[in-house]
Enzyme design. Structure first.
Site, PDB file in Angstrom:
ATOM      1  N   GLY A  45       0.965  -1.298  -0.182  1.00 42.84           N
ATOM      2  CA  GLY A  45      -0.006  -0.063   0.009  1.00 42.84           C
ATOM      3  C   GLY A  45       0.898   1.290   0.060  1.00 42.84           C
ATOM      4  O   GLY A  45       0.262   2.521  -0.451  1.00 42.84           O
ATOM      5  N   GLU A  96       4.143   4.807   5.880  1.00 42.58           N
ATOM      6  CA  GLU A  96       2.918   3.972   5.839  1.00 42.58           C
ATOM      7  C   GLU A  96       1.808   4.889   5.204  1.00 42.58           C
ATOM      8  O   GLU A  96       1.933   6.177   5.401  1.00 42.58           O
ATOM      9  CB  GLU A  96       2.144   3.663   7.421  1.00 42.58           C
ATOM     10  CG  GLU A  96       2.561   2.455   8.087  1.00 42.58           C
ATOM     11  CD  GLU A  96       2.331   1.153   7.254  1.00 42.58           C
ATOM     12  OE1 GLU A  96       1.589   1.124   6.225  1.00 42.58           O
ATOM     13  OE2 GLU A  96       2.134   0.075   7.734  1.00 42.58           O
ATOM     14  N   ASP A 100      -4.261   1.777  11.046  1.00 40.44           N
ATOM     15  CA  ASP A 100      -5.346   1.408  11.340  1.00 40.44           C
ATOM     16  C   ASP A 100      -5.271   0.912  12.993  1.00 40.44           C
ATOM     17  O   ASP A 100      -5.328   1.744  13.782  1.00 40.44           O
ATOM     18  CB  ASP A 100      -5.903   0.308  10.250  1.00 40.44           C
ATOM     19  CG  ASP A 100      -7.273   0.040  10.135  1.00 40.44           C
ATOM     20  OD1 ASP A 100      -8.303   0.623  10.130  1.00 40.44           O
ATOM     21  OD2 ASP A 100      -7.829  -1.314  10.651  1.00 40.44           O
ATOM     22  N   LYS A 128      -5.988   6.589  11.096  1.00 35.62           N
ATOM     23  CA  LYS A 128      -7.476   6.494  11.582  1.00 35.62           C
ATOM     24  C   LYS A 128      -7.304   5.926  13.144  1.00 35.62           C
ATOM     25  O   LYS A 128      -7.625   4.624  13.557  1.00 35.62           O
ATOM     26  CB  LYS A 128      -7.806   5.021  10.871  1.00 35.62           C
ATOM     27  CG  LYS A 128      -9.013   5.166  10.100  1.00 35.62           C
ATOM     28  CD  LYS A 128      -9.644   3.939   9.536  1.00 35.62           C
ATOM     29  CE  LYS A 128      -9.364   3.684   8.155  1.00 35.62           C
ATOM     30  NZ  LYS A 128      -9.860   2.572   7.579  1.00 35.62           N
ATOM     31  N   PHE A 149     -13.553   2.998   5.359  1.00 34.72           N
ATOM     32  CA  PHE A 149     -12.540   2.499   4.475  1.00 34.72           C
ATOM     33  C   PHE A 149     -12.190   3.344   3.339  1.00 34.72           C
ATOM     34  O   PHE A 149     -12.924   3.624   2.652  1.00 34.72           O
ATOM     35  CB  PHE A 149     -13.076   1.116   3.772  1.00 34.72           C
ATOM     36  CG  PHE A 149     -11.916   0.074   3.613  1.00 34.72           C
ATOM     37  CD1 PHE A 149     -11.074  -0.662   4.289  1.00 34.72           C
ATOM     38  CD2 PHE A 149     -11.767   0.025   2.118  1.00 34.72           C
ATOM     39  CE1 PHE A 149     -10.221  -1.339   3.812  1.00 34.72           C
ATOM     40  CE2 PHE A 149     -10.839  -0.949   1.416  1.00 34.72           C
ATOM     41  CZ  PHE A 149     -10.029  -1.422   2.508  1.00 34.72           C
ATOM     42  N   VAL A 150     -10.979   3.492   2.992  1.00 36.30           N
ATOM     43  CA  VAL A 150     -10.537   4.207   1.834  1.00 36.30           C
ATOM     44  C   VAL A 150      -9.656   3.356   0.651  1.00 36.30           C
ATOM     45  O   VAL A 150      -9.150   2.537   1.168  1.00 36.30           O
ATOM     46  CB  VAL A 150      -9.778   5.621   2.217  1.00 36.30           C
ATOM     47  CG1 VAL A 150     -10.447   6.501   2.879  1.00 36.30           C
ATOM     48  CG2 VAL A 150      -8.357   5.209   3.096  1.00 36.30           C
ATOM     49  N   ASP A 156      -6.070  -0.448  -1.754  1.00 33.96           N
ATOM     50  CA  ASP A 156      -6.782  -1.311  -2.465  1.00 33.96           C
ATOM     51  C   ASP A 156      -8.036  -1.623  -1.829  1.00 33.96           C
ATOM     52  O   ASP A 156      -8.306  -1.649  -0.585  1.00 33.96           O
ATOM     53  CB  ASP A 156      -6.096  -2.703  -2.819  1.00 33.96           C
ATOM     54  CG  ASP A 156      -6.090  -3.396  -1.449  1.00 33.96           C
ATOM     55  OD1 ASP A 156      -5.617  -3.103  -0.466  1.00 33.96           O
ATOM     56  OD2 ASP A 156      -6.568  -4.774  -1.536  1.00 33.96           O
ATOM     57  N   ARG A 162      -5.702   0.432  -6.448  1.00 37.86           N
ATOM     58  CA  ARG A 162      -4.389   0.998  -5.870  1.00 37.86           C
ATOM     59  C   ARG A 162      -4.036   2.007  -6.846  1.00 37.86           C
ATOM     60  O   ARG A 162      -3.191   2.982  -6.447  1.00 37.86           O
ATOM     61  CB  ARG A 162      -3.428   0.100  -6.027  1.00 37.86           C
ATOM     62  CG  ARG A 162      -3.772  -1.251  -4.802  1.00 37.86           C
ATOM     63  CD  ARG A 162      -2.276  -1.797  -4.571  1.00 37.86           C
ATOM     64  NE  ARG A 162      -2.591  -2.996  -4.031  1.00 37.86           N
ATOM     65  CZ  ARG A 162      -2.529  -3.258  -2.566  1.00 37.86           C
ATOM     66  NH1 ARG A 162      -2.333  -2.148  -1.795  1.00 37.86           N
ATOM     67  NH2 ARG A 162      -2.658  -4.495  -2.175  1.00 37.86           N
TER      68      ARG A 162
HETATM   69  P1  5GP Z   1      -3.020  -2.081  10.826  1.00 36.33           P
HETATM   70  O1  5GP Z   1      -1.945  -3.127  11.354  1.00 36.33           O
HETATM   71  O2  5GP Z   1      -2.782  -0.635  11.290  1.00 36.33           O
HETATM   72  O3  5GP Z   1      -4.367  -2.485  11.203  1.00 36.33           O
HETATM   73  O4  5GP Z   1      -3.018  -2.180   9.137  1.00 36.33           O
HETATM   74  C1  5GP Z   1      -2.568  -1.005   8.500  1.00 36.33           C
HETATM   75  C2  5GP Z   1      -2.697  -1.652   7.067  1.00 36.33           C
HETATM   76  O5  5GP Z   1      -4.015  -1.956   6.691  1.00 36.33           O
HETATM   77  C3  5GP Z   1      -2.520  -0.619   6.143  1.00 36.33           C
HETATM   78  O6  5GP Z   1      -1.094  -0.382   6.112  1.00 36.33           O
HETATM   79  C4  5GP Z   1      -3.305  -0.904   4.896  1.00 36.33           C
HETATM   80  O7  5GP Z   1      -2.435  -1.741   3.988  1.00 36.33           O
HETATM   81  C5  5GP Z   1      -4.525  -1.499   5.435  1.00 36.33           C
HETATM   82  N1  5GP Z   1      -5.614  -0.680   5.616  1.00 36.33           N
HETATM   83  C6  5GP Z   1      -5.877  -0.039   6.836  1.00 36.33           C
HETATM   84  N2  5GP Z   1      -6.998   0.841   6.490  1.00 36.33           N
HETATM   85  C7  5GP Z   1      -7.313   0.721   5.291  1.00 36.33           C
HETATM   86  C8  5GP Z   1      -8.176   1.496   4.421  1.00 36.33           C
HETATM   87  O8  5GP Z   1      -9.090   2.096   4.922  1.00 36.33           O
HETATM   88  N3  5GP Z   1      -8.274   1.054   3.173  1.00 36.33           N
HETATM   89  C9  5GP Z   1      -7.236   0.118   2.825  1.00 36.33           C
HETATM   90  N4  5GP Z   1      -7.195   0.055   1.386  1.00 36.33           N
HETATM   91  N5  5GP Z   1      -6.359  -0.502   3.451  1.00 36.33           N
HETATM   92  C10 5GP Z   1      -6.386   0.068   4.709  1.00 36.33           C
HETATM   93 MG    MG Z   2       0.714  -0.188   4.763  1.00 40.18          MG
END
Ligand code: 5GP
Ligand code: MG
Length: 172
Positions: A45, A96, A100, A128, A149-150, A156, A162
């Site tokens: 991402g 990053e 999330d 977020k 969700f974006v 993606d 993407r």
């Molecule tokens: P975390 O370990 O913080 O939960 O995961 C973060 C990863 O989840 C981000 O780097 C991304 O790849 C994916 N992710 C988190 N939120 C979103 C979102 O709103 N949209 C998309 N497409 N991917 C997300």
């Molecule tokens: Mg990422």
């Protein structure tokens, strides 16, 4: 389900994204003046974000890629692809596109810290915080977003979207 434009509502245009990237780049360039940077880009991402931000920073810098793998949803995380350079004593920045739960990033930070970099900081385009499982705060945050969700600019929906230049919210 395939991704169609009707499923999306615009959140940030390409131009707005570039403005956020330049603001972050300017802060980093000032904070790291005279230093050399090693960027860590978690696949996949973050590739759009890293490609843009490194081109706005006029310091010596390298880019390394890492790929994490979740064994199950919310389960253990492992390294699928590790970095291929020595980071001991180096100034390391993780880029990053969005944070999330923070689970993946927390794991990555612990992994990188074991190599004893001189410094280790996190840059995120989007944050977020409402979704956070672990107490983690990025050092440089582009925009804080609500819990939606974006898609686009590297992010993606089931591997599609993407390539979109803008960032969109996915409609429910
Ligand atoms: P975390 O370990 O913080 O939960 O995961 C973060 C990863 O989840 C981000 O780097 C991304 O790849 C994916 N992710 C988190 N939120 C979103 C979102 O709103 N949209 C998309 N497409 N991917 C997300
Ligand atoms: Mg990422």
């Amino acid at each position: 389900m395939s991704l169609i434009k009707d499923d999306l509502s615009l959140y940030l245009t390409h131009e707005e994204i570039q403005n956020v990237v330049v603001e972050l780049a300017n802060r980093i360039e000032a904070d790291y003046a005279g230093k050399e940077l090693i960027w860590i880009c978690p696949l996949r991402g973050s590739i759009h974000f890293i490609a843009d931000i490194v081109r706005c920073i006029h310091l010596p810098q390298q880019v390394e890629f890492v790929q994490l793998k979740s064994l199950s949803k919310g389960g253990a995380i492992t390294i699928q692809k590790d970095i291929s350079t020595e980071i001991k004593g180096k100034h390391v920045l993780v880029a990053e596109e969005i944070i999330d739960s923070g689970r993946g990033l927390s794991f990555l930070i612990r992994h990188l810290e074991a190599s004893r970099p001189a410094s280790l900081k996190v840059v995120t385009l989007l944050d977020k915080p409402a979704r956070r499982d672990l107490p983690l705060r990025a050092d440089y945050i582009g925009r804080v977003i609500e819990d939606r969700f974006v898609v686009g600019y590297g992010m993606d929906y089931e591997e599609l979207g993407r390539n979109y230049k803008d960032i969109h919210y996915l409609k429910n």
